[in-house]
Enzyme design. Sequence first.
Site, PDB file in Angstrom:
ATOM      1  N   LYS A 100      -9.937 -11.149  -6.988  1.00 15.66           N
ATOM      2  CA  LYS A 100     -10.874 -11.180  -5.874  1.00 15.66           C
ATOM      3  C   LYS A 100     -11.838  -9.997  -5.943  1.00 15.66           C
ATOM      4  CE  LYS A 100     -10.585 -11.161  -0.783  1.00 15.66           C
ATOM      5  NZ  LYS A 100      -9.621 -11.092   0.340  1.00 15.66           N
TER       6      LYS A 100
ATOM      7  N   LYS B 218     -13.847  -3.747  -3.131  1.00 11.57           N
ATOM      8  CA  LYS B 218     -14.290  -2.370  -3.349  1.00 11.57           C
ATOM      9  C   LYS B 218     -13.182  -1.507  -3.958  1.00 11.57           C
ATOM     10  CE  LYS B 218     -18.570  -2.196  -1.921  1.00 11.57           C
ATOM     11  NZ  LYS B 218     -18.964  -1.401  -0.784  1.00 11.57           N
TER      12      LYS B 218
ATOM     13  N   LYS C 224       0.820  -1.216   0.000  1.00 10.93           N
ATOM     14  CA  LYS C 224       0.000   0.000   0.000  1.00 10.93           C
ATOM     15  C   LYS C 224       0.851   1.262   0.000  1.00 10.93           C
ATOM     16  CE  LYS C 224      -4.074  -2.093   2.143  1.00 10.93           C
ATOM     17  NZ  LYS C 224      -4.982  -2.119   3.310  1.00 10.93           N
TER      18      LYS C 224
END
Length: 344
Positions: A207, A210, A124
């Site tokens: 997968k 959102k 991230k």
Amino acid sequence: MDGKIILVANTPKERVLSGIQPTHESFHLGNYLGAIKQWVDLQNTNDAFYCVVDLHALTVETKPEDFKRRNLASVAQLIALGLDPEKCTLFIQSHVPAHNQLGWVLECMTGFGEASRMTQFKDKSQKAGSDRTVVGLFTYPILQAADILLYQANKVPVGEDQRQHIELTRDLGQRFNSRFGETFTIPEGYILKAGAKINDLQDPTSKMSKSSSSGAGVIELMDAPEINTKKIKSAVTDTGRDVTFDEKEKPGISNLLTIYSALTGKDISQSQADFEGKGYGDFKGAVAEVVVEYLRPVREKANELLKDEAHLNSLLKIGAEKAEAVASQTLKNVYDRMGLIPRG
């Protein structure tokens, strides 16, 4: 009967703990089938603690009014999906201050290099860049460890992607115990079954999430029936015609079969048999109907709960009090063993 009294041992239930972030106003089908559905099952046989981890969600910037709405929506959906506040302890993370207090203690016992090796932080932070990566994202796994250790959890139901965080939790718990004496239960990661892994409708090799580039591949629980019907009928498939399960050659069809199987309770072979000799149009229409009808009562109940915010808050107050009773005792033991002076 011979008049003898038979004593049955009352075996204490194992404690499980898991949490979910309130980052959106609706969970998606992958959240439910991949995790929440199994939480519902676990509450029946375990001492279950389930937490909406709002403090973790602060690592992503959000508007206060949106954040409050998402927290309440998350609680309403969890109850609508089957979590029973009378069977489990359902609460919001920030309602129990001991999470932050134990988090700081564990931060002081975690090496910088140890925290830097967390895969999710590396991924991230590389995407966002160092200037836009908040410190909370770096310490996130340590607060997560506090969430778990605070409740003396035996098992932590998580996905495979959280395995490294569970290992850090175990390491920190064992480190504290070896320095200050037995204080924490060392939890086992309870890796949730992969059988109901749901992928994106538009990218069936990835997968359902959102964070995907397009919302068209995500089945949201709170969406209107016509929206989810359209998404399913527009799902990416292949140029063939046969409805067969083959994740390599037919990932789109296999994903839809997984959804159909999970919601009908039929196994994959039975699900395939339902569509023998039928084309993709009939198949997608049937999957859409199953999804819409399965989610209809969930959506209705969640919306009903959201209309009575006072009732939701009363349930959360009870959950927080139950959680705090356990958390405060753990924190007291931690402080005592470290030599912190109790407040008079």
